[in-house]
Scaffold this motif. Structure first.
Motif, PDB file in Angstrom:
ATOM      1  N   CYS A  28      12.461  63.103   1.046  1.00 35.82           N
ATOM      2  CA  CYS A  28      12.624  61.686   0.695  1.00 35.82           C
ATOM      3  C   CYS A  28      14.111  61.351   0.588  1.00 35.82           C
ATOM      4  O   CYS A  28      14.941  62.227   0.354  1.00 35.82           O
ATOM      5  CB  CYS A  28      11.942  61.372  -0.641  1.00 35.82           C
ATOM      6  SG  CYS A  28      10.172  61.708  -0.670  1.00 35.82           S
TER       7      CYS A  28
ATOM      8  N   LEU B  95      14.429  58.450  -5.122  1.00 39.82           N
ATOM      9  CA  LEU B  95      13.269  58.490  -6.004  1.00 39.82           C
ATOM     10  C   LEU B  95      13.606  57.733  -7.283  1.00 39.82           C
ATOM     11  O   LEU B  95      14.700  57.893  -7.834  1.00 39.82           O
ATOM     12  CB  LEU B  95      12.925  59.947  -6.330  1.00 39.82           C
ATOM     13  CG  LEU B  95      11.540  60.252  -6.894  1.00 39.82           C
ATOM     14  CD1 LEU B  95      10.465  59.978  -5.845  1.00 39.82           C
ATOM     15  CD2 LEU B  95      11.470  61.715  -7.329  1.00 39.82           C
TER      16      LEU B  95
ATOM     17  N   ALA C  65       9.714  67.591  -9.745  1.00 40.10           N
ATOM     18  CA  ALA C  65       9.313  66.617  -8.722  1.00 40.10           C
ATOM     19  C   ALA C  65      10.517  66.162  -7.905  1.00 40.10           C
ATOM     20  O   ALA C  65      10.425  65.973  -6.683  1.00 40.10           O
ATOM     21  CB  ALA C  65       8.631  65.420  -9.382  1.00 40.10           C
TER      22      ALA C  65
ATOM     23  N   ALA D 225      11.013  66.571  -3.896  1.00 39.71           N
ATOM     24  CA  ALA D 225      11.140  65.373  -3.066  1.00 39.71           C
ATOM     25  C   ALA D 225      12.532  65.198  -2.469  1.00 39.71           C
ATOM     26  O   ALA D 225      12.676  64.740  -1.332  1.00 39.71           O
ATOM     27  CB  ALA D 225      10.777  64.134  -3.886  1.00 39.71           C
TER      28      ALA D 225
END
Length: 343
Positions: free
Chosen positions: A228, A231, A214, A218
């Protein structure tokens, strides 16, 4: 001469195309389209009972209850745990609508170009075990090329790089077949592992494999801009055994990914360089095409173009292209059957 029952089987058979990857399994059913796309994972109890498969098994991975193990029964496109692979595949088929016993079933299965005769027999045995009577193979990069509508029948052909979880294949497709190929035992999973190793080394934070994946999706980038900026993640302190949270930004992940990305880019460039010059001269004005989940990292195509001094682009559907290509081969099963009988 084909068997007299072949036309009857062609009419009543249940035909499937399967991309049985180390990270993901995708199943295409003729007349219904893509009917399953789930992680190639299975959660088993100590007694061998199936607790979960696919997405539900992935949710447990790295956070398994006592007495439960989550395993990926394939690696590099080959079956490494046949009993677990059979149980996983059987559970996947059980999810398909109206997948009832008694039907004559046929499947086209994508395998790595480098798959040995023993690995092909093992894959065929696996599918026979779960009720598929006829199994035919197609090289995964060739399936990806067919799924992307590439002009594979032309003499000039096309350079394609298929980046999977554990295996990257560099191929030259021309005249309807793979003319040159090089297999590299590195892929997207190496990037996940680099993130996990970095966080444990620098922050004393051990994360589950899905968390690393993940974060790669991201925050990962190979140049360009990550989806992004940061996180918040959860893991464990391996020394204290306690739960721990942290906020990680894209710059830190870019630094963690630099070494494995440099290794992957250099390996792909070296593999392309090994293809004979007279075979590649017709491709100098064409983009080298990328397929597979590993090609989705922002900036990867641009960095590879710098390494090889050729234009690079992604195929329209990098994730599903292989199963789409295998699905198109379903229309030619009678031809495959005749060819197999004459092998």
């Amino acid at each position: 001469m084909s068997h007299f029952l072949d036309p009857i089987l062609d009419h009543f058979a249940d035909d499937l195309a399967v991309d049985l990857g180390s990270a993901f399994t995708r199943i295409w059913r003729k007349g219904r389209g893509l009917v399953l796309a789930e992680p190639s994972l299975i959660a088993l109890t100590a007694s061998g009972e199936i607790l979960a498969v696919g997405e539900k098994a992935k949710a447990l991975w790295g956070w398994e209850p006592r007495g439960v193990r989550v395993t990926a029964p394939l690696r590099g496109g080959a079956v490494t745990d046949p009993p677990a692979a059979a149980a996983m595949l059987e559970a996947f088929f059980a999810k398909l609508p109206r997948f009832l016993p008694g039907r004559h079933r046929r499947a086209v299965l994508g395998l790595p170009t480098q798959a040995t005769a023993a690995e092909r027999r093992q894959a065929k045995d696996l599918f026979h075990r779960v009720g598929i009577q006829e199994v035919y193979f197609i090289d995964t990069p060739l399936a990806a090329a067919i799924g992307a509508d590439l002009p594979i029948d032309e003499p000039a052909g096309q350079l394609l790089v298929n980046i999977g979880a554990d295996l990257t294949e560099v191929v030259l497709v021309a005249a309807g077949a793979i003319q040159h190929q090089h297999s590299l035992h590195i892929g997207g999973a190496a990037l996940d592992q680099a993130i996990s190793d970095h966080l444990e080394r620098t922050r004393e934070l051990r994360i589950a494999p899905p968390t690393a994946e993940a974060m790669k999706i991201a925050l990962g980038r190979c140049g360009g801009t990550a989806p992004c900026r940061s996180l918040r993640i959860r893991g464990r302190n391996p020394r204290k055994g306690t739960a721990q949270e942290a906020v990680v930004d894209a710059e830190e992940i870019a630094a963690a990914l630099q070494a494995p990305l440099d290794e992957l880019l250099a390996a792909i460039a070296a593999a392309i360089g090994k293809i004979p010059a007279d075979a590649t001269i017709d491709h100098l004005d064409r983009a080298v095409l990328l397929a597979g989940g590993g090609s989705l990292l922002p900036g990867f195509a641009e960095r590879l173009a710098q390494h090889i001094d050729l234009p690079v682009a992604r195929v329209p559907q990098p994730l599903a292209g292989s199963v789409l290509g295998a699905a198109r081969v379903l229309d030619y099963l009678s031809v495959l059957r005749r060819l197999e009988k004459h092998d």
